[in-house]
Motif scaffolding. Sequence first.
Motif: not given
Length: 352
Positions: A123-152
């Motif tokens: 989808a073009e947009y999505m909401v990360v639910p509170r359940e993901v945030l509760k377990v520290d499941g949203l992660n900063q992507i390192p500056d030298n890593v592309g979005f495509d690499e991060a999805s892997a």
Amino acid sequence: MKALRFYAPGDLRLEDVPEPQCGPGEVKLRVRNCSTCGTDVKIQHNGHQNLTPPRITGHEIAGEVVEVGADVNATHGTDWQVGDRAQVIAAVPCGECHECRKGWMAVCQNQTSVGYQYDGGFAEYMVVPREVLKVDGLNQIPDNVGFDEASAAEPLACAINAQELLGIEPGDSVVVFGAGPIGCLHIRIARGVYDVGPVYLVDVNAERLAMSADAVSPDETINAAEVDVVERVMELTDGRGADVVITATSANLTQEQAIAMAARNGRISFFGGLPKTDPTITCDSNVVHYRQLHIHGANGSAPAHNKRALEYIGTGQVPVKDLITRHVPLEKVLDAFDVVKNGEAIKVTVEP
């Protein structure tokens, strides 16, 4: 916005849906990449018991933060800001059950999943639910890593989980069954993280073997449709067998062959699950007993594995960029599923 929604087996629709609203305990992402895997194809054709339609699917997600709920940073001690680049876990542990308290979040008994119980990333947009945030499941992507690499990072996290269970040592001989993207990731981890010895890649599809061999350069490829795999591995290991065997495929026979080819004190990962209609194998228990074999299941990953995956990608220990061999726009997401089903690429990513 455009989104791919599952209604029933065989009924996935790319359609216009309302853009999701971000609640006070949530984070909203502009999805930049959502990569595909064999599970997406299984859902397309068979559905899933944990998926209630209509549901936006897709679970290998990286995107850009466009809104941060008012309560998020104060509740979780984070500092998410609009414009941050983020990767999302797929398997969401509860953080409270016996397994989670023991640190075994990959086998949480109350696990939910992005793209199943929660809307996912096709989808073009999505909401990360509170359940993901509760377990520290949203992660900063390192500056030298592309979005495509991060999805892997999500499938890489699953492979990391499996290999951490195996006690791999430098110089170990390794056999990987399955020349798909997961098999390639397993080879990259085994070499980049554990400094193993010779690695042998096995498949029954000559074209897929050749494609993956070009990318990850195993010491030898073995076409199981043409030779006796167990016999060949024994030849390659001077009769000892393989120290580590990973079955990254859903074929019953590979698990039986893994047991037959494992060396004394060998470690085996049953990484790929078997079909629910045929989930059993024949196991020579005396081989397990006398060779003192260690057979491990491997189920998904924990949030910490996703963080390690991003770290390995960022440091170059486990490169993934070259494994992403097809980029498709969201408008052609169903074409991407066909590419995955037919094994025409190593890793396919969708870019909304």
